[in-house]
Motif scaffolding. Sequence first.
Motif, PDB file in Angstrom:
ATOM      1  N   ASN A  23       0.932  -1.006   0.162  1.00 26.25           N
ATOM      2  CA  ASN A  23       0.006   0.019   0.053  1.00 26.25           C
ATOM      3  C   ASN A  23       0.847   1.396   0.004  1.00 26.25           C
ATOM      4  O   ASN A  23       0.688   2.347  -0.815  1.00 26.25           O
ATOM      5  CB  ASN A  23      -1.106   0.012   1.354  1.00 26.25           C
ATOM      6  N   ARG A  24       1.864   1.313   0.861  1.00 30.46           N
ATOM      7  CA  ARG A  24       2.761   2.457   0.953  1.00 30.46           C
ATOM      8  C   ARG A  24       3.525   2.595  -0.487  1.00 30.46           C
ATOM      9  O   ARG A  24       3.578   3.706  -1.137  1.00 30.46           O
ATOM     10  CB  ARG A  24       4.087   2.191   1.994  1.00 30.46           C
ATOM     11  N   ASP A  25       3.739   1.516  -1.220  1.00 30.57           N
ATOM     12  CA  ASP A  25       4.177   1.785  -2.619  1.00 30.57           C
ATOM     13  C   ASP A  25       3.313   2.216  -3.496  1.00 30.57           C
ATOM     14  O   ASP A  25       3.512   3.029  -4.348  1.00 30.57           O
ATOM     15  CB  ASP A  25       4.909   0.280  -3.130  1.00 30.57           C
ATOM     16  N   ALA A  26       2.117   1.692  -3.432  1.00 33.93           N
ATOM     17  CA  ALA A  26       0.930   2.073  -4.339  1.00 33.93           C
ATOM     18  C   ALA A  26       0.803   3.469  -4.161  1.00 33.93           C
ATOM     19  O   ALA A  26       0.515   4.383  -5.168  1.00 33.93           O
ATOM     20  CB  ALA A  26      -0.356   1.402  -4.085  1.00 33.93           C
ATOM     21  N   VAL A  27       0.626   4.324  -3.058  1.00 30.05           N
ATOM     22  CA  VAL A  27       0.649   5.640  -2.912  1.00 30.05           C
ATOM     23  C   VAL A  27       1.531   6.298  -3.437  1.00 30.05           C
ATOM     24  O   VAL A  27       1.465   7.378  -4.053  1.00 30.05           O
ATOM     25  CB  VAL A  27       0.334   6.073  -1.354  1.00 30.05           C
ATOM     26  N   ALA A  28       3.014   5.765  -3.259  1.00 29.65           N
ATOM     27  CA  ALA A  28       4.037   6.698  -3.901  1.00 29.65           C
ATOM     28  C   ALA A  28       4.014   6.530  -5.406  1.00 29.65           C
ATOM     29  O   ALA A  28       4.093   7.673  -6.082  1.00 29.65           O
ATOM     30  CB  ALA A  28       5.388   6.049  -3.632  1.00 29.65           C
ATOM     31  N   TRP A  29       3.713   5.411  -5.865  1.00 29.89           N
ATOM     32  CA  TRP A  29       3.379   5.265  -7.485  1.00 29.89           C
ATOM     33  C   TRP A  29       2.167   5.869  -7.990  1.00 29.89           C
ATOM     34  O   TRP A  29       2.346   6.750  -8.839  1.00 29.89           O
ATOM     35  CB  TRP A  29       3.368   3.872  -7.826  1.00 29.89           C
ATOM     36  N   LEU A  30       1.337   6.284  -7.216  1.00 32.88           N
ATOM     37  CA  LEU A  30      -0.036   6.979  -7.627  1.00 32.88           C
ATOM     38  C   LEU A  30       0.456   8.446  -7.718  1.00 32.88           C
ATOM     39  O   LEU A  30       0.111   9.112  -8.808  1.00 32.88           O
ATOM     40  CB  LEU A  30      -0.965   6.824  -6.730  1.00 32.88           C
ATOM     41  N   ALA A  31       1.049   8.813  -6.590  1.00 32.50           N
ATOM     42  CA  ALA A  31       1.582  10.191  -6.394  1.00 32.50           C
ATOM     43  C   ALA A  31       2.498  10.620  -7.592  1.00 32.50           C
ATOM     44  O   ALA A  31       2.524  11.797  -8.246  1.00 32.50           O
ATOM     45  CB  ALA A  31       1.806  10.647  -5.148  1.00 32.50           C
ATOM     46  N   GLU A  32       3.437   9.837  -7.708  1.00 27.97           N
ATOM     47  CA  GLU A  32       4.873  10.086  -8.755  1.00 27.97           C
ATOM     48  C   GLU A  32       4.769   9.819 -10.101  1.00 27.97           C
ATOM     49  O   GLU A  32       5.168  10.792 -10.875  1.00 27.97           O
ATOM     50  CB  GLU A  32       5.948   9.392  -8.089  1.00 27.97           C
ATOM     51  N   ALA A  33       3.620   8.999 -10.344  1.00 25.88           N
ATOM     52  CA  ALA A  33       3.627   8.511 -11.899  1.00 25.88           C
ATOM     53  C   ALA A  33       2.197   8.695 -12.459  1.00 25.88           C
ATOM     54  O   ALA A  33       2.086   9.015 -13.610  1.00 25.88           O
ATOM     55  CB  ALA A  33       4.065   6.952 -12.005  1.00 25.88           C
ATOM     56  N   ILE A  34       1.139   8.113 -11.719  1.00 28.52           N
ATOM     57  CA  ILE A  34      -0.202   7.955 -12.144  1.00 28.52           C
ATOM     58  C   ILE A  34      -1.046   9.243 -12.080  1.00 28.52           C
ATOM     59  O   ILE A  34      -1.515   9.837 -13.101  1.00 28.52           O
ATOM     60  CB  ILE A  34      -1.029   6.774 -11.438  1.00 28.52           C
ATOM     61  N   TRP A  35      -0.826   9.888 -11.005  1.00 28.05           N
ATOM     62  CA  TRP A  35      -1.538  11.259 -10.691  1.00 28.05           C
ATOM     63  C   TRP A  35      -1.313  12.327 -11.599  1.00 28.05           C
ATOM     64  O   TRP A  35      -2.211  13.244 -12.331  1.00 28.05           O
ATOM     65  CB  TRP A  35      -1.542  11.781  -9.246  1.00 28.05           C
ATOM     66  N   PRO A  36      -0.061  12.626 -11.986  1.00 25.96           N
ATOM     67  CA  PRO A  36       0.390  13.763 -12.923  1.00 25.96           C
ATOM     68  C   PRO A  36      -0.132  13.412 -14.350  1.00 25.96           C
ATOM     69  O   PRO A  36      -0.275  14.145 -15.145  1.00 25.96           O
ATOM     70  CB  PRO A  36       2.031  13.482 -13.048  1.00 25.96           C
ATOM     71  N   ALA A  37      -0.211  12.073 -14.722  1.00 24.12           N
ATOM     72  CA  ALA A  37      -0.921  11.624 -16.081  1.00 24.12           C
ATOM     73  C   ALA A  37      -2.359  11.706 -16.081  1.00 24.12           C
ATOM     74  O   ALA A  37      -3.209  12.075 -16.813  1.00 24.12           O
ATOM     75  CB  ALA A  37      -0.651  10.326 -16.541  1.00 24.12           C
ATOM     76  N   LEU A  38      -3.060  11.492 -14.918  1.00 19.68           N
ATOM     77  CA  LEU A  38      -4.371  11.372 -14.789  1.00 19.68           C
ATOM     78  C   LEU A  38      -5.132  12.733 -14.578  1.00 19.68           C
ATOM     79  O   LEU A  38      -6.271  12.849 -14.901  1.00 19.68           O
ATOM     80  CB  LEU A  38      -4.941  10.409 -13.450  1.00 19.68           C
ATOM     81  N   ARG A  39      -4.577  13.598 -13.855  1.00 19.95           N
ATOM     82  CA  ARG A  39      -5.143  14.758 -13.458  1.00 19.95           C
ATOM     83  C   ARG A  39      -5.518  15.873 -14.455  1.00 19.95           C
ATOM     84  O   ARG A  39      -6.697  16.246 -14.767  1.00 19.95           O
ATOM     85  CB  ARG A  39      -4.264  15.662 -12.349  1.00 19.95           C
ATOM     86  N   PRO A  40      -4.790  15.716 -15.499  1.00 24.84           N
ATOM     87  CA  PRO A  40      -5.022  16.661 -16.685  1.00 24.84           C
ATOM     88  C   PRO A  40      -6.201  15.900 -17.479  1.00 24.84           C
ATOM     89  O   PRO A  40      -6.915  16.814 -18.177  1.00 24.84           O
ATOM     90  CB  PRO A  40      -3.826  16.589 -17.326  1.00 24.84           C
ATOM     91  N   LEU A  41      -6.294  14.685 -17.199  1.00 27.93           N
ATOM     92  CA  LEU A  41      -7.524  13.982 -18.209  1.00 27.93           C
ATOM     93  C   LEU A  41      -8.992  14.246 -17.317  1.00 27.93           C
ATOM     94  O   LEU A  41      -9.832  13.986 -17.977  1.00 27.93           O
ATOM     95  CB  LEU A  41      -7.322  12.433 -18.312  1.00 27.93           C
ATOM     96  N   LEU A  42      -8.871  14.442 -16.031  1.00 26.37           N
ATOM     97  CA  LEU A  42     -10.079  14.757 -15.367  1.00 26.37           C
ATOM     98  C   LEU A  42      -9.690  16.045 -14.538  1.00 26.37           C
ATOM     99  O   LEU A  42      -9.748  16.324 -13.410  1.00 26.37           O
ATOM    100  CB  LEU A  42     -10.237  13.650 -14.178  1.00 26.37           C
ATOM    101  N   PRO A  43     -10.075  17.541 -14.933  1.00 29.73           N
ATOM    102  CA  PRO A  43      -9.910  18.624 -14.380  1.00 29.73           C
ATOM    103  C   PRO A  43     -10.798  18.800 -13.212  1.00 29.73           C
ATOM    104  O   PRO A  43     -12.119  18.448 -13.705  1.00 29.73           O
ATOM    105  CB  PRO A  43     -10.275  19.572 -15.513  1.00 29.73           C
ATOM    106  N   GLY A  44     -10.358  19.107 -12.377  1.00 28.62           N
ATOM    107  CA  GLY A  44     -11.435  19.720 -10.864  1.00 28.62           C
ATOM    108  C   GLY A  44     -11.536  18.154 -10.322  1.00 28.62           C
ATOM    109  O   GLY A  44     -12.362  18.177  -9.299  1.00 28.62           O
ATOM    110  N   VAL A  45     -11.231  16.892 -10.788  1.00 25.44           N
ATOM    111  CA  VAL A  45     -11.501  15.774  -9.966  1.00 25.44           C
ATOM    112  C   VAL A  45     -10.332  15.501  -8.959  1.00 25.44           C
ATOM    113  O   VAL A  45      -9.171  15.646  -9.338  1.00 25.44           O
ATOM    114  CB  VAL A  45     -11.705  14.559 -10.907  1.00 25.44           C
ATOM    115  N   GLU A  46     -10.733  15.188  -7.758  1.00 28.73           N
ATOM    116  CA  GLU A  46      -9.652  14.915  -6.717  1.00 28.73           C
ATOM    117  C   GLU A  46      -9.645  13.231  -6.435  1.00 28.73           C
ATOM    118  O   GLU A  46     -10.424  12.593  -6.904  1.00 28.73           O
ATOM    119  CB  GLU A  46     -10.080  15.403  -5.441  1.00 28.73           C
ATOM    120  N   CYS A  47      -8.405  12.793  -5.780  1.00 28.68           N
ATOM    121  CA  CYS A  47      -8.127  11.727  -5.363  1.00 28.68           C
ATOM    122  C   CYS A  47      -7.841  11.646  -4.057  1.00 28.68           C
ATOM    123  O   CYS A  47      -6.855  12.507  -3.437  1.00 28.68           O
ATOM    124  CB  CYS A  47      -7.135  11.078  -6.252  1.00 28.68           C
ATOM    125  N   HIS A  48      -8.630  10.920  -2.946  1.00 25.10           N
ATOM    126  CA  HIS A  48      -8.638  11.112  -1.743  1.00 25.10           C
ATOM    127  C   HIS A  48      -8.138   9.557  -1.271  1.00 25.10           C
ATOM    128  O   HIS A  48      -8.550   8.448  -1.438  1.00 25.10           O
ATOM    129  CB  HIS A  48      -9.883  11.352  -0.917  1.00 25.10           C
TER     130      HIS A  48
END
Length: 415
Positions: A213-238
């Motif tokens: 889970n720790r690794d998944a959060v780091a991977w989400l923050a560093e690799a996935i979220w930078p690619a996903l956020r521009p595709l979903l403007p205004g959407v958050e991940c909690h």
Amino acid sequence: MPRSTNPATKKTALLIAKQWPEPASTAAGRRTLDILDLLNEAGYRIEMGSPAQPTPFQATTGYGEHQIAVNDSRFDDWVRALDPSLVIYDRFMMEEQFGWRVRAQCPQAVTVLDTSDFHSLREARHQALKSGQPVNLFNASAEREIAAMARCDLILMISQVEVDLLKTHFGLPGWQLHYLPFLIREFPQPTATPGFAERRHLAMIGGFKHAPNRDAVAWLAEAIWPALRPLLPGVECHVYGAYADHAMQRFHNPKSGLRIIGRTDDALATLSQYRLNLAPLRFGAGQKGKILDGWLSGTPTITTPVGAESMAPADAWGYPLTDDPGPYADIAARIYQSEPQWQAVREAGTQALVEGFSYAQHAQAFVERLNAIAADLHAHRNRNIWGRILQRTEHRAEEFMSRWIEAKNSRPDAS
């Protein structure tokens, strides 16, 4: 769940737990309580012992709870007086610490090792991820875990993939292995949870003491979220999870829409508010409680091949599984924005629940397996030549080390 009374005539089942169960913190804690409830309903008096310190988040079970200690011969007198007919070790470390004592004091007790997940497989995958080298299953951790398995009468596995792995790679016999997944008593009705239009944002959930889970959060923050956020403007991940330390809080970035929330007391109620449940696991083993919670809350879950393993076949998710952050982000964005695709993935999760996690399908088979072993324990153990060899050799060394530590600690000058 109502607890049965504890008349002296009942059979006693003893769980020796690495940690006190915290069902709101970990899927492993919830599974442990499911097994104890199952045994309670089968007529066992339930007792638990753990060397771990109590926590404010552990379950109030109504079962017997006992503080025990490693390297302490008082355990011998206690377990002999308890006289369990069934002893379950929660992970192989507990079998190493207490197995030789149980065998000496309660030789007729059926012994079960509940791995929760195949610990050494998870470690091997973690090391491979960090080193870039192939997965090495035959590591020092595996030597210890397989030895503990061999010394027990039954090995309880939560993953059919891992059952097959133990047979083919480690030579463990099928008669010593038993598959018991997460157990669902009642399946949710699709209309009982909010629909597509009522949900917003993305969620991720999982206890932060768990390395995957720790690794998944780091991977989400560093690799996935930078690619996903521009595709979903205004959407958050909690991101939810127990025991969020400073290393995890550093990923909290409200400006980017990524928030580390921390503990939630009700995973299903929390997830039911969100449109998607992310489970971007790069390593791990066993079944994944975070995915199960997504399905139970009617929240479509986007995961990876490792996350999907042992949960449902690769072609049963409604989207292609990937561990590439770019395609993963594309898939999540597409399903988030398309109600028909969202509904299809939601229905796939419900189908996976019904097909693979039914209490009615698995509970009675487990009880019958225990009864069959107990009915002819001598013959069952006679087949287990390697377990007997390990009891006479490797485990004797652990016994002598434990006795030496206890003697050393009892000296007047011991610090």
